[in-house]
Design an enzyme around this catalytic site. Structure first.
Site, PDB file in Angstrom:
ATOM      1  CG  MET A   5      -1.999  -1.083   1.133  1.00  0.00           C
ATOM      2  SD  MET A   5      -3.529  -0.693   2.026  1.00  0.00           S
ATOM      3  CE  MET A   5      -2.928  -0.423   3.681  1.00  0.00           C
ATOM      4  CG  HIS A  30       8.495   0.065   6.321  1.00  0.00           C
ATOM      5  ND1 HIS A  30       8.768  -1.284   6.340  1.00  0.00           N
ATOM      6  CD2 HIS A  30       7.172   0.182   6.614  1.00  0.00           C
ATOM      7  CE1 HIS A  30       7.670  -1.949   6.660  1.00  0.00           C
ATOM      8  NE2 HIS A  30       6.689  -1.091   6.813  1.00  0.00           N
ATOM      9  CG  HIS A  74       6.915  -2.182   2.370  1.00  0.00           C
ATOM     10  ND1 HIS A  74       6.843  -1.074   3.183  1.00  0.00           N
ATOM     11  CD2 HIS A  74       5.678  -2.734   2.369  1.00  0.00           C
ATOM     12  CE1 HIS A  74       5.616  -0.962   3.647  1.00  0.00           C
ATOM     13  NE2 HIS A  74       4.886  -1.957   3.182  1.00  0.00           N
ATOM     14  CB  SER A 121       3.170   2.264   6.515  1.00  0.00           C
ATOM     15  OG  SER A 121       3.845   1.514   5.520  1.00  0.00           O
TER      16      SER A 121
END
Length: 283
Positions: A30, A34, A37, A186
């Site tokens: 989405m 960071h 990911h 996130s």
């Protein structure tokens, strides 16, 4: 890196990427990327011939009082990070592209979708499984990479893939943490400095349970009490759940053996955070 905004373009690009039997890895996100990911991208790059990613803030997995409108969005930064990480294809559709007018079809994993985060966030997991099923149909990856931090999501997507015969391998990658133990998320961007410090109690609670288990305690109720006690010591943190479950069924266990999932969710200020550990084999 090629950026595709329509389903038609992404399908064509993915077909070309798989040509000649190339293995295609997929990292759905989405955005607000960071290091967690990026670790998924590296895992995909290491085991696949080509890597595709998606950035789509999926509205159907947010409840009416949740943070859809304020969810962090940083597309240009995310695009650069994925490009540098070796991603070949990026799917960045609009809401209208993913959910055509009049769409009424949902993919729901009965039972599992009401456990852990699904109990606290009604409707969340049907939104997740519906959009992931759509993404799998569009990308047709050989393998898809998810973070272990979202352990309930991993279990539910694995069951969906099994039940619906998706020809995709689901790869769960380890949680990436800050040096002090905070799991990357996130939503950490919402925390002020004081809340950031308070959020460390989630990981501490899991470590206390792990330490008690390694010392010989096997009763789930007693271990949960240990974790809840640690959370209670941080007065500004409000516990959502602390559970010990089978990592595949998400059912609670009474006697805690190796391989079980210890999961916690709590509110730090208005921000809901999750964390978990899987108890290892004794050394």
């Amino acid at each position: 890196m090629r950026i595709c905004n329509t389903i038609e373009d992404m399908r064509a690009a993915c077909r070309a990427a798989r040509r000649g039997g190339r293995r295609l890895g997929f990292v759905p996100t989405m955005g607000a990327l960071h290091e967690g990911h990026l670790s998924l991208v590296r895992a995909a790059t290491a085991s696949c011939d080509a890597v595709a990613a998606s950035i789509f803030v999926n509205p159907t997995q947010f409840g009416p009082t949740e943070d859809l409108a304020t969810y962090p969005r940083s597309f240009e930064r995310d695009r650069e990070l994925l490009d540098k990480g070796g991603t070949e294809l990026l799917f960045a559709p609009s809401v209208e592209e993913m959910y055509p007018a009049g769409a009424v079809t949902w993919v729901t994993v009965e039972g599992l979708s009401g456990k852990l985060d699904g109990r606290s966030r009604p409707g969340h997991f049907p939104g997740v499984t519906t959009v992931v099923a759509k993404l799998f149909h569009i990308v047709e990856p050989d393998a898809a990479f998810f973070g272990q931090k979202d352990a309930a999501q991993v279990a539910i997507i694995r069951r969906m893939v099994r039940d619906l015969n998706f020809p995709v391998e689901i790869v769960a990658c380890p949680i990436v943490r800050e040096p002090d133990g905070l799991a990357l998320s996130s939503r950490n961007a919402y925390l002020d400095p004081q809340q950031r410090k308070q959020a460390l109690v989630l990981h501490r609670s899991l470590l206390r349970v792990k330490k008690s288990w390694e010392a010989g305690e096997r009763g789930a109720a007693k271990l949960i009490a240990v974790g809840r006690e640690e959370i209670a010591g941080e007065k500004s943190v409000r516990l959502d759940y602390f559970e010990i479950v089978n990592p595949e069924t998400l059912d609670a266990v009474e006697s805690v053996a190796e391989g079980v999932l210890v999961a916690v969710a709590a509110f730090v200020g208005p921000t809901r955070l999750i964390d978990n550990i899987v108890l290892p084999k004794p050394s």
